[in-house]
Design a protein around this motif. Structure first.
Motif, PDB file in Angstrom:
ATOM      1  N   UNK A  85       0.828  -1.208   0.000  1.00  0.00           N
ATOM      2  CA  UNK A  85       0.000   0.000   0.000  1.00  0.00           C
ATOM      3  C   UNK A  85       0.861   1.255   0.000  1.00  0.00           C
ATOM      4  N   UNK A  86       1.965   1.235   0.733  1.00  0.00           N
ATOM      5  CA  UNK A  86       2.885   2.379   0.715  1.00  0.00           C
ATOM      6  C   UNK A  86       3.472   2.563  -0.677  1.00  0.00           C
ATOM      7  N   UNK A  87       3.762   1.464  -1.357  1.00  0.00           N
ATOM      8  CA  UNK A  87       4.299   1.554  -2.718  1.00  0.00           C
ATOM      9  C   UNK A  87       3.285   2.176  -3.675  1.00  0.00           C
ATOM     10  N   UNK A  88       2.011   1.851  -3.493  1.00  0.00           N
ATOM     11  CA  UNK A  88       0.969   2.454  -4.336  1.00  0.00           C
ATOM     12  C   UNK A  88       0.935   3.975  -4.148  1.00  0.00           C
ATOM     13  N   UNK A  89       0.966   4.397  -2.885  1.00  0.00           N
ATOM     14  CA  UNK A  89       0.939   5.841  -2.621  1.00  0.00           C
ATOM     15  C   UNK A  89       2.190   6.499  -3.190  1.00  0.00           C
ATOM     16  N   UNK A  90       3.342   5.842  -3.055  1.00  0.00           N
ATOM     17  CA  UNK A  90       4.587   6.393  -3.597  1.00  0.00           C
ATOM     18  C   UNK A  90       4.487   6.566  -5.110  1.00  0.00           C
ATOM     19  N   UNK A  91       3.856   5.604  -5.784  1.00  0.00           N
ATOM     20  CA  UNK A  91       3.687   5.691  -7.239  1.00  0.00           C
ATOM     21  C   UNK A  91       2.842   6.901  -7.617  1.00  0.00           C
ATOM     22  N   UNK A  92       1.787   7.146  -6.853  1.00  0.00           N
ATOM     23  CA  UNK A  92       0.936   8.317  -7.112  1.00  0.00           C
ATOM     24  C   UNK A  92       1.715   9.610  -6.856  1.00  0.00           C
ATOM     25  N   UNK A  93       2.460   9.646  -5.786  1.00  0.00           N
ATOM     26  CA  UNK A  93       3.244  10.851  -5.472  1.00  0.00           C
ATOM     27  C   UNK A  93       4.265  11.140  -6.571  1.00  0.00           C
ATOM     28  N   UNK A  94       4.919  10.092  -7.062  1.00  0.00           N
ATOM     29  CA  UNK A  94       5.888  10.288  -8.142  1.00  0.00           C
ATOM     30  C   UNK A  94       5.196  10.855  -9.377  1.00  0.00           C
ATOM     31  N   UNK A  95       4.003  10.336  -9.666  1.00  0.00           N
ATOM     32  CA  UNK A  95       3.259  10.827 -10.830  1.00  0.00           C
ATOM     33  C   UNK A  95       2.884  12.291 -10.683  1.00  0.00           C
ATOM     34  N   UNK A  96       2.841  12.786  -9.434  1.00  0.00           N
ATOM     35  CA  UNK A  96       2.535  14.194  -9.193  1.00  0.00           C
ATOM     36  C   UNK A  96       3.797  15.024  -8.977  1.00  0.00           C
ATOM     37  N   UNK A  97       4.924  14.483  -9.411  1.00  0.00           N
ATOM     38  CA  UNK A  97       6.156  15.274  -9.455  1.00  0.00           C
ATOM     39  C   UNK A  97       7.039  15.208  -8.235  1.00  0.00           C
ATOM     40  N   UNK A  98       6.708  14.374  -7.250  1.00  0.00           N
ATOM     41  CA  UNK A  98       7.541  14.290  -6.048  1.00  0.00           C
ATOM     42  C   UNK A  98       8.803  13.495  -6.355  1.00  0.00           C
ATOM     43  N   UNK A  99       9.937  14.075  -5.979  1.00  0.00           N
ATOM     44  CA  UNK A  99      11.233  13.446  -6.213  1.00  0.00           C
ATOM     45  C   UNK A  99      12.070  13.532  -4.942  1.00  0.00           C
ATOM     46  N   UNK A 100      13.219  12.838  -4.903  1.00  0.00           N
ATOM     47  CA  UNK A 100      14.062  12.878  -3.696  1.00  0.00           C
ATOM     48  C   UNK A 100      14.398  14.305  -3.271  1.00  0.00           C
ATOM     49  N   UNK A 101      14.276  14.563  -1.966  1.00  0.00           N
ATOM     50  CA  UNK A 101      14.579  15.891  -1.431  1.00  0.00           C
ATOM     51  C   UNK A 101      13.392  16.817  -1.343  1.00  0.00           C
ATOM     52  N   UNK A 102      12.286  16.479  -2.034  1.00  0.00           N
ATOM     53  CA  UNK A 102      11.074  17.296  -1.937  1.00  0.00           C
ATOM     54  C   UNK A 102      10.400  17.061  -0.586  1.00  0.00           C
ATOM     55  N   UNK A 103       9.576  18.016  -0.205  1.00  0.00           N
ATOM     56  CA  UNK A 103       8.814  17.873   1.037  1.00  0.00           C
ATOM     57  C   UNK A 103       7.338  17.649   0.708  1.00  0.00           C
ATOM     58  N   UNK A 104       6.739  16.701   1.408  1.00  0.00           N
ATOM     59  CA  UNK A 104       5.307  16.440   1.306  1.00  0.00           C
ATOM     60  C   UNK A 104       4.716  16.632   2.700  1.00  0.00           C
ATOM     61  N   UNK A 105       3.788  17.564   2.839  1.00  0.00           N
ATOM     62  CA  UNK A 105       3.149  17.797   4.136  1.00  0.00           C
ATOM     63  C   UNK A 105       1.998  16.807   4.314  1.00  0.00           C
ATOM     64  N   UNK A 106       1.870  16.288   5.524  1.00  0.00           N
ATOM     65  CA  UNK A 106       0.810  15.326   5.832  1.00  0.00           C
ATOM     66  C   UNK A 106      -0.045  15.905   6.949  1.00  0.00           C
ATOM     67  N   UNK A 107      -1.329  16.079   6.667  1.00  0.00           N
ATOM     68  CA  UNK A 107      -2.267  16.651   7.634  1.00  0.00           C
ATOM     69  C   UNK A 107      -3.432  15.684   7.815  1.00  0.00           C
ATOM     70  N   UNK A 108      -3.324  14.866   8.841  1.00  0.00           N
ATOM     71  CA  UNK A 108      -4.355  13.873   9.158  1.00  0.00           C
ATOM     72  C   UNK A 108      -4.385  13.663  10.667  1.00  0.00           C
ATOM     73  N   UNK A 109      -5.532  13.240  11.158  1.00  0.00           N
ATOM     74  CA  UNK A 109      -5.594  12.770  12.528  1.00  0.00           C
ATOM     75  C   UNK A 109      -5.055  11.341  12.577  1.00  0.00           C
ATOM     76  N   UNK A 110      -4.845  10.820  13.769  1.00  0.00           N
ATOM     77  CA  UNK A 110      -4.298   9.473  13.912  1.00  0.00           C
ATOM     78  C   UNK A 110      -5.163   8.439  13.201  1.00  0.00           C
ATOM     79  N   UNK A 111      -4.579   7.739  12.270  1.00  0.00           N
ATOM     80  CA  UNK A 111      -5.189   6.588  11.619  1.00  0.00           C
ATOM     81  C   UNK A 111      -4.121   5.883  10.800  1.00  0.00           C
ATOM     82  N   UNK A 112      -4.438   4.712  10.295  1.00  0.00           N
ATOM     83  CA  UNK A 112      -3.440   3.887   9.621  1.00  0.00           C
ATOM     84  C   UNK A 112      -2.829   4.584   8.412  1.00  0.00           C
ATOM     85  N   UNK A 113      -3.665   5.365   7.707  1.00  0.00           N
ATOM     86  CA  UNK A 113      -3.179   6.000   6.471  1.00  0.00           C
ATOM     87  C   UNK A 113      -2.030   6.971   6.716  1.00  0.00           C
TER      88      UNK A 113
END
Length: 608
Positions: A85-113
């Motif tokens: 599942x982490x690999x799937x999300x990584x694939x989507x992030x790459x498709x949206x231009x995320x590359x090594x060294x970029x920052x991705x902000x995560x805003x969620x309450x506690x949950x598995x995701x």
């Protein structure tokens, strides 16, 4: 250096002795292989070597694919499922231009995701900006700016928080927002879940190229004194902490399950809890939030054998009415920080906890102490180079000798804790270089040396063990003596009617130093000011007994249960600013603070 700690209680029983360490060492013999494995990893870890948290996850997915990795509200993920599942999300992030060294902000309450998305970001060599979902408006905007993120992964439960912030990437390009939730994505947001259905499940090639020195997370300070700062957590420091703390001290087994109800944007959850689990390929049970009433029920439901705590969490549990089920659980080891010496034994005995793995560290710190020897009432041991130096509480600066060098305290003494900055213990700092420099002392003991200022006062317990005493700025000076707020809070909480105490110093006109004041939450409707004053005089030296009290229903804390003292100090004992009942120590008893009394204090007519 004089301190309340010297007079509040006989801390001689908290000194670490060689005999105690030898006995504890013998108890560790059955777990020695794991301890040695952690120490070997710690000794051989190289800052510039390849390695990452993502590689650890992939290793467990390959070696133990069916073992429990994560559970949340009845759902379970094996290591193979979590990794995929982490690999799937990584694939989507790459498709949206995320590359090594970029920052991705995560805003969620506690949950598995949260952890799935964090793992995805890390696998790409990008940086996970762990936003506090309780922030709003300017504070959240400030945090987003510090991450410099071009993409945010937003949980639908945090839509209102995101709407309160105004942030655009420095590039000027529109901010990309991946929406994760059961409901349809709002206009302008991109729904994440539909994209995952066709995303690749293979391990991303970027993971193998990550170096340990690469940044992994931005972890935000709690913001108890103002806007938070973003500290940088590298893969090296995270894995070094895992080796030194998780493998060598916590020592979970592969079939263990660690329960975590602390915010996943905080290091106690993201680094300590997850690190303890990934060290052995154990399971992590995530809860949405802490609840004293549901805590042990969730421990039992998840089959947890361990949990991570913050000190106040333990006090809340101890304040609950005793129950026949207090020991009806499988927990054998707990890990956390801030468990006060005054409740340590009572907590351990009531709930039947075999080992308490207390530790000391901070998001930005370059060193950590951990209670690997299973001693009582200690933050533990640190093999790295550190110093405890004499400290002037008035000037809030370390003392220096005639050569302008700092002065180390003697064994048993209290002072400011410093960590030497070296290649093996680097200071990763904050995203703000100026803020990073303010945390460093140079030329401390010799020309050219560099030491990290923890901002904490600790007691040297001997054999490289420490006990936390107070935060610099919380300790204050009165009647020529240093008063440690933690010691006074502990004394106040021994009084039968006090459920929670927050102690701080306040200014008095015409007086040097700061007088003690306590904000109290009571568990009884009746308040006996004379009885409380009498007990405090029995337990504390006269200079440490608070002169003022404020009674309030609940204390204001951060999401990690740290007390916010800024407003308390500002409002002090002014009836015009404080809507709660105020008391002053007069004639050996706490009596209501009248307007006439306050006016007299402001004129400087009173002398204490």
């Amino acid at each position: 250096m004089s301190s309340t700690a010297d007079a509040v209680a006989d801390r001689g029983t908290d000194r670490i002795r060689l005999g105690d360490m030898l006995v504890s060492g013998l108890r560790m013999v059955p777990e020695l292989p794991g301890v040695l494995r952690g120490l070997f990893r710690l000794a051989t870890l190289k800052h510039d070597a390849p390695g990452s948290i993502g590689s650890l996850i992939e290793g467990h997915a390959k070696a133990r694919p069916n073992a429990l990795a994560l559970s949340f509200e009845g759902q379970r993920w094996s290591y193979a499922e979590f990794n995929a599942q982490a690999n799937r999300v990584a694939s989507v992030l790459r498709a949206h231009g995320i590359k090594p060294g970029d920052a991705v902000a995560i805003l969620m309450e506690n949950r598995a995701e949260v952890l799935i998305c964090v793992a995805a970001v890390l696998k790409l060599g990008a940086i996970a900006g762990m936003l506090n979902h309780q922030q709003r408006g300017d504070a959240l905007t400030h945090s987003l700016k510090l991450t410099k993120a071009s993409l945010v992964i937003l949980g639908e439960e945090c839509r209102e928080a995101m709407a309160s912030a105004s942030y655009l990437p420095a590039s000027g390009a529109p901010l990309s927002v991946l929406w994760d939730g059961d409901n349809a994505a709002p206009e302008g947001f991109i729904a994440l879940r539909p994209l995952l259905a066709s995303a690749a499940v293979t391990n991303p090639p970027e993971t193998a190229k990550i170096l340990l020195k690469s940044p992994a997370f931005y972890i935000f300070t709690s913001g108890t004194t103002g806007l938070p700062k973003a500290s940088v957590m590298s893969h090296f420091r995270w894995i070094r902490g895992m080796a030194g703390m998780a493998e060598s001290a916590v020592r979970l087994h592969q079939d263990d399950i660690l329960y975590c109800c602390l915010p996943l944007y905080h290091n106690n959850a993201l680094t300590v809890s997850w690190g303890a689990v990934l060290a052995r390929g154990a399971g992590l049970a995530v809860s949405r939030k802490f609840s004293a009433s549901r805590f042990w029920d969730e421990i039992r439901a998840t089959g947890s054998t361990s949990f991570c705590y913050i000190g106040e969490l333990c006090r809340y549990l101890l304040n609950r009415p005793p129950s026949p089920q207090d020991r009806d659980h499988k927990v054998r080891v707990i890990v956390g920080n801030g468990l006060r010496p005054d409740i340590w034994d009572a907590f351990q005995q009531r709930f039947g906890i075999e080992r308490i793995c207390e530790f000391y560290s901070a998001s930005e710190s370059n060193l950590a102490f951990v209670n690997a020897w299973s001693m009582s009432r200690t933050a533990g041991y640190c093999p790295l180079s550190y110093a405890i130096v004499k400290f002037d509480a008035d000037a809030e600066q370390p003392l220096r000798d005639a050569k302008n060098h700092m002065i180390k305290v003697e064994s048993g003494g209290v002072g400011l804790l410093l960590g030497e900055v070296t290649k093996s213990a680097p200071f990763d700092g904050y995203t703000d270089a100026k803020a990073s420099e303010t945390k460093l002392f140079r030329n401390v003991f010799k020309p050219g040396d560099c030491w990290f200022n923890t901002g904490d006062l600790v007691r040297d317990q001997g054999y490289k063990h420490i006990q936390f005493v107070d935060r610099v700025g919380d300790t204050f000076r009165w009647k020529g003596e240093n008063v440690a707020t933690t010691e006074v809070e502990a004394a106040l909480c021994t009084y039968a009617g006090v459920e929670e105490a927050v102690v701080y110093g306040v200014q008095l006109p015409g007086m040097d130093g700061r007088a003690g004041m306590a904000s109290l939450s009571l568990n009884t409707a009746a308040f006996d000011g004379a009885a409380l004053a009498q007990q405090m005089h029995q337990r504390l030296p006269a200079y440490a007994v608070p002169l003022f009290l404020r009674l309030r229903h609940d204390q204001v804390t951060t999401s990690t249960f740290k007390h916010r003292k800024v407003d308390l100090k500002r409002e002090a004992y002014d009836p015009a600013k404080v809507g709660d009942p105020l008391y002053v120590l007069q004639g050996g008893a706490y009596v209501p603070l009248s307007d006439d009394c306050y006016a007299s204090l402001q004129r400087g007519d009173w002398r204490f």
